[in-house]
Scaffold this motif. Structure first.
Motif, mmCIF file in Angstrom:
data_model
loop_
_atom_site.group_PDB
_atom_site.id
_atom_site.type_symbol
_atom_site.label_atom_id
_atom_site.label_comp_id
_atom_site.label_asym_id
_atom_site.label_seq_id
_atom_site.Cartn_x
_atom_site.Cartn_y
_atom_site.Cartn_z
ATOM 1 N N ARG A 251 42.481 41.080 77.187
ATOM 2 C CA ARG A 251 41.383 40.858 76.240
ATOM 3 C C ARG A 251 40.441 42.058 76.194
ATOM 4 N N ASN A 252 40.595 42.988 77.121
ATOM 5 C CA ASN A 252 39.757 44.183 77.186
ATOM 6 C C ASN A 252 40.436 45.398 76.560
ATOM 7 N N GLY A 253 41.589 45.225 75.941
ATOM 8 C CA GLY A 253 42.318 46.374 75.399
ATOM 9 C C GLY A 253 42.703 46.190 73.950
ATOM 10 N N ILE A 254 42.817 47.333 73.246
ATOM 11 C CA ILE A 254 43.305 47.320 71.863
ATOM 12 C C ILE A 254 44.275 48.481 71.673
ATOM 13 N N VAL A 255 45.199 48.297 70.738
ATOM 14 C CA VAL A 255 46.127 49.362 70.369
ATOM 15 C C VAL A 255 45.437 50.246 69.343
ATOM 16 N N VAL A 256 45.445 51.551 69.596
ATOM 17 C CA VAL A 256 44.854 52.525 68.677
ATOM 18 C C VAL A 256 45.749 53.764 68.628
ATOM 19 N N GLY A 257 45.525 54.592 67.618
ATOM 20 C CA GLY A 257 46.205 55.874 67.541
ATOM 21 C C GLY A 257 45.425 56.929 68.318
ATOM 22 N N LEU A 258 46.006 58.090 68.500
ATOM 23 C CA LEU A 258 45.375 59.167 69.260
ATOM 24 C C LEU A 258 44.020 59.562 68.668
ATOM 25 N N LEU A 259 43.942 59.743 67.355
ATOM 26 C CA LEU A 259 42.684 60.145 66.727
ATOM 27 C C LEU A 259 41.608 59.065 66.893
ATOM 28 N N THR A 260 41.984 57.815 66.683
ATOM 29 C CA THR A 260 41.039 56.711 66.872
ATOM 30 C C THR A 260 40.566 56.666 68.319
ATOM 31 N N HIS A 261 41.490 56.855 69.245
ATOM 32 C CA HIS A 261 41.152 56.836 70.667
ATOM 33 C C HIS A 261 40.136 57.937 70.998
ATOM 34 N N MET A 262 40.345 59.115 70.436
ATOM 35 C CA MET A 262 39.403 60.215 70.669
ATOM 36 C C MET A 262 38.025 59.855 70.116
ATOM 37 N N LYS A 263 37.978 59.241 68.939
ATOM 38 C CA LYS A 263 36.687 58.858 68.354
ATOM 39 C C LYS A 263 35.991 57.771 69.172
ATOM 40 N N LEU A 264 36.766 56.858 69.731
ATOM 41 C CA LEU A 264 36.171 55.805 70.562
ATOM 42 C C LEU A 264 35.654 56.362 71.889
ATOM 43 N N THR A 265 36.443 57.209 72.525
ATOM 44 C CA THR A 265 36.032 57.725 73.840
ATOM 45 C C THR A 265 34.895 58.729 73.742
ATOM 46 N N THR A 266 34.724 59.365 72.595
ATOM 47 C CA THR A 266 33.594 60.293 72.420
ATOM 48 C C THR A 266 32.409 59.597 71.749
ATOM 49 N N HIS A 267 32.530 58.296 71.520
ATOM 50 C CA HIS A 267 31.467 57.455 70.961
ATOM 51 C C HIS A 267 31.083 57.805 69.526
#
Length: 146
Positions: free
Chosen positions: A91-107
């Motif tokens: 419940r704490n995870g989602i599937v994302v693409g590399l670009l989306t992941h970068m945008k999420l981790t850099t806020h």
């Protein structure tokens, strides 16, 4: 008169627990690493089984690969992996693409609201990624439910 039952002296018997050796500590560390990796794999598989091969935020179709392409499938923890109470909870995870992941981790993109929450083993309430949640693009100010 019978002699009392007294244990015989054994010069090789140890009275205290044996102190772990370097090899013992290395073996224990390796067992722990293998268990963590198995739990990480189970978490990843559970999230992918729920979300499929589609980026939960953009809707883009993703591919499983080790090559750094923008549509590479990745699994993002909403609450960081350092939070042990939610680290392995799907419940704490989602599937994302590399670009989306970068945008999420850099806020650049932030998850700010959720239709569902759950209480983890630490008693805290967290966003339940299996339901809908709101994403805020900090660059444009646009907010949308996904």
């Amino acid at each position: 008169m019978k002699a009392p039952d007294v244990p015989l002296y054994d010069p090789h018997a140890r009275t205290a627990a044996r102190k772990p050796t370097v090899v013992d500590r290395l073996l224990e560390k390796e067992k722990s690493r293998v268990a963590r990796r198995a739990a990480d794999t189970a978490f990843r598989k559970a999230v992918i089984a729920r979300d499929g091969l589609v980026d939960r935020i953009t809707g883009e179709k993703l591919v499983k690969t080790t090559v750094a392409v923008l549509n590479r499938l990745e699994v993002h923890h909403l609450e960081g992996r350092a939070t042990q109470a939610t680290r392995y909870d799907p419940r704490n995870g989602i599937v994302v693409g590399l670009l989306t992941h970068m945008k999420l981790t850099t806020h650049v993109w932030q998850i700010i609201n959720a239709k569902q929450t759950f209480v983890a083993v630490d008693g805290e309430t967290y966003v339940d990624a299996s339901g809908q949640f709101e994403v805020w693009d900090t660059e444009t100010g646009i907010r949308r439910w996904v």
